[in-house]
Structures are given as C-alpha cells and as structure tokens.
Design a protein around this motif. Structure first.
Motif, PDB file in Angstrom:
ATOM      1  N   THR A 113      -9.549 -25.192  61.730  1.00 19.39           N
ATOM      2  CA  THR A 113      -8.102 -24.951  61.750  1.00 19.39           C
ATOM      3  C   THR A 113      -7.453 -25.581  60.528  1.00 19.39           C
ATOM      4  O   THR A 113      -6.595 -24.968  59.889  1.00 19.39           O
ATOM      5  CB  THR A 113      -7.475 -25.503  63.044  1.00 19.39           C
ATOM      6  OG1 THR A 113      -8.084 -24.848  64.163  1.00 19.39           O
ATOM      7  CG2 THR A 113      -5.977 -25.264  63.067  1.00 19.39           C
ATOM      8  N   GLU A 141      -7.607 -23.569  57.366  1.00 18.41           N
ATOM      9  CA  GLU A 141      -6.707 -22.411  57.318  1.00 18.41           C
ATOM     10  C   GLU A 141      -5.287 -22.791  56.901  1.00 18.41           C
ATOM     11  O   GLU A 141      -4.499 -21.920  56.543  1.00 18.41           O
ATOM     12  CB  GLU A 141      -6.675 -21.733  58.685  1.00 18.41           C
ATOM     13  CG  GLU A 141      -8.010 -21.129  59.072  1.00 18.41           C
ATOM     14  CD  GLU A 141      -8.016 -20.576  60.485  1.00 18.41           C
ATOM     15  OE1 GLU A 141      -6.940 -20.541  61.134  1.00 18.41           O
ATOM     16  OE2 GLU A 141      -9.094 -20.181  60.950  1.00 18.41           O
ATOM     17  N   ILE A 142      -4.969 -24.083  56.930  1.00 20.81           N
ATOM     18  CA  ILE A 142      -3.622 -24.549  56.610  1.00 20.81           C
ATOM     19  C   ILE A 142      -3.585 -24.948  55.135  1.00 20.81           C
ATOM     20  O   ILE A 142      -4.188 -25.947  54.744  1.00 20.81           O
ATOM     21  CB  ILE A 142      -3.218 -25.735  57.507  1.00 20.81           C
ATOM     22  CG1 ILE A 142      -3.315 -25.339  58.980  1.00 20.81           C
ATOM     23  CG2 ILE A 142      -1.820 -26.213  57.152  1.00 20.81           C
ATOM     24  CD1 ILE A 142      -3.165 -26.493  59.943  1.00 20.81           C
ATOM     25  N   GLU A 143      -2.874 -24.176  54.334  1.00 19.87           N
ATOM     26  CA  GLU A 143      -2.832 -24.435  52.897  1.00 19.87           C
ATOM     27  C   GLU A 143      -1.828 -25.521  52.515  1.00 19.87           C
ATOM     28  O   GLU A 143      -2.079 -26.291  51.586  1.00 19.87           O
ATOM     29  CB  GLU A 143      -2.517 -23.144  52.145  1.00 19.87           C
ATOM     30  CG  GLU A 143      -3.645 -22.140  52.245  1.00 19.87           C
ATOM     31  CD  GLU A 143      -3.381 -20.883  51.450  1.00 19.87           C
ATOM     32  OE1 GLU A 143      -2.573 -20.932  50.492  1.00 19.87           O
ATOM     33  OE2 GLU A 143      -3.982 -19.855  51.778  1.00 19.87           O
ATOM     34  N   ASP A 144      -0.708 -25.584  53.196  1.00 24.83           N
ATOM     35  CA  ASP A 144       0.321 -26.566  52.863  1.00 24.83           C
ATOM     36  C   ASP A 144      -0.172 -27.970  53.257  1.00 24.83           C
ATOM     37  O   ASP A 144      -0.487 -28.204  54.429  1.00 24.83           O
ATOM     38  CB  ASP A 144       1.614 -26.246  53.609  1.00 24.83           C
ATOM     39  CG  ASP A 144       2.725 -27.199  53.259  1.00 24.83           C
ATOM     40  OD1 ASP A 144       2.800 -28.273  53.911  1.00 24.83           O
ATOM     41  OD2 ASP A 144       3.500 -26.892  52.338  1.00 24.83           O
ATOM     42  N   GLU A 186       1.685 -29.587  56.200  1.00 29.47           N
ATOM     43  CA  GLU A 186       1.362 -28.959  57.485  1.00 29.47           C
ATOM     44  C   GLU A 186      -0.039 -29.354  57.938  1.00 29.47           C
ATOM     45  O   GLU A 186      -0.271 -29.583  59.118  1.00 29.47           O
ATOM     46  CB  GLU A 186       1.471 -27.442  57.371  1.00 29.47           C
ATOM     47  CG  GLU A 186       2.890 -26.944  57.249  1.00 29.47           C
ATOM     48  CD  GLU A 186       2.964 -25.426  57.135  1.00 29.47           C
ATOM     49  OE1 GLU A 186       2.017 -24.748  57.567  1.00 29.47           O
ATOM     50  OE2 GLU A 186       3.977 -24.938  56.613  1.00 29.47           O
ATOM     51  N   ARG A 187      -0.963 -29.433  56.982  1.00 19.94           N
ATOM     52  CA  ARG A 187      -2.332 -29.841  57.321  1.00 19.94           C
ATOM     53  C   ARG A 187      -2.322 -31.268  57.855  1.00 19.94           C
ATOM     54  O   ARG A 187      -2.975 -31.570  58.856  1.00 19.94           O
ATOM     55  CB  ARG A 187      -3.253 -29.726  56.114  1.00 19.94           C
ATOM     56  CG  ARG A 187      -4.687 -30.118  56.449  1.00 19.94           C
ATOM     57  CD  ARG A 187      -5.593 -30.067  55.250  1.00 19.94           C
ATOM     58  NE  ARG A 187      -5.993 -28.690  54.976  1.00 19.94           N
ATOM     59  CZ  ARG A 187      -6.851 -28.370  54.024  1.00 19.94           C
ATOM     60  NH1 ARG A 187      -7.375 -29.294  53.246  1.00 19.94           N
ATOM     61  NH2 ARG A 187      -7.183 -27.109  53.831  1.00 19.94           N
ATOM     62  N   HIS A 245      -1.019 -31.343  61.323  1.00 20.69           N
ATOM     63  CA  HIS A 245      -2.037 -30.825  62.251  1.00 20.69           C
ATOM     64  C   HIS A 245      -3.080 -31.897  62.551  1.00 20.69           C
ATOM     65  O   HIS A 245      -3.438 -32.110  63.716  1.00 20.69           O
ATOM     66  CB  HIS A 245      -2.715 -29.589  61.666  1.00 20.69           C
ATOM     67  CG  HIS A 245      -3.998 -29.247  62.355  1.00 20.69           C
ATOM     68  ND1 HIS A 245      -4.037 -28.744  63.633  1.00 20.69           N
ATOM     69  CD2 HIS A 245      -5.292 -29.371  61.947  1.00 20.69           C
ATOM     70  CE1 HIS A 245      -5.308 -28.564  63.992  1.00 20.69           C
ATOM     71  NE2 HIS A 245      -6.075 -28.942  62.980  1.00 20.69           N
TER      72      HIS A 245
END
Length: 70
Positions: A15, A18-21, A24-25, A28
């Motif tokens: 997961t 999949e998070i580029e920012d 945001e990563r 998460h």
C-alpha cells in the motif's frame, strides 16, 4: 515470525508503494504501524531497499536495459 505478521507487513508495504506523495505515505505508515516501532522499522527498511533497487534499474547501474527485456 508468524504468517499473519508477514501478511500484515506485505500489505502495509505494498500500500505504501502505491502512495506517491511523501506526506500521505508517512500518514499511512503512522496509522498502519501505530506504536509498533519494530513493524515500522521493518517497513522502512523494505521501502528503502525497494527504492534503492528501483533507482539502480532506472539509472542502468545494473547493466540492464529494461526496454530490451520486454
């Protein structure tokens, strides 16, 4: 390590990929790992290793041309 723990690590890792920012990563990872410092460290190690390997492929350091593989 139990198979449940391995599955948890794999899910968080995939997961995160999949998070580029970056913010945001980070959010998460903080949510998914909570206060489990060992889990967080294992995921961080996996992400760093993945990113280092991806950079080597992208830069051609491994001597492979990804275009020729397909």
């Amino acid at each position: 390590m139990t198979s449940e723990r391995v599955s948890q690590e794999e899910a968080i890792f995939h997961t995160a990929l999949e998070i580029e920012d970056p913010r945001e990563r980070l959010a998460h990872l903080e949510k998914a790992c909570g206060n489990d410092a060992t889990l967080r460290e294992r995921i961080d190690v996996l992400l760093r290793a993945y990113e280092a390997t991806a950079k080597k492929f992208e830069s051609g350091m491994l001597g492979w041309d990804p275009e020729k593989l397909s």
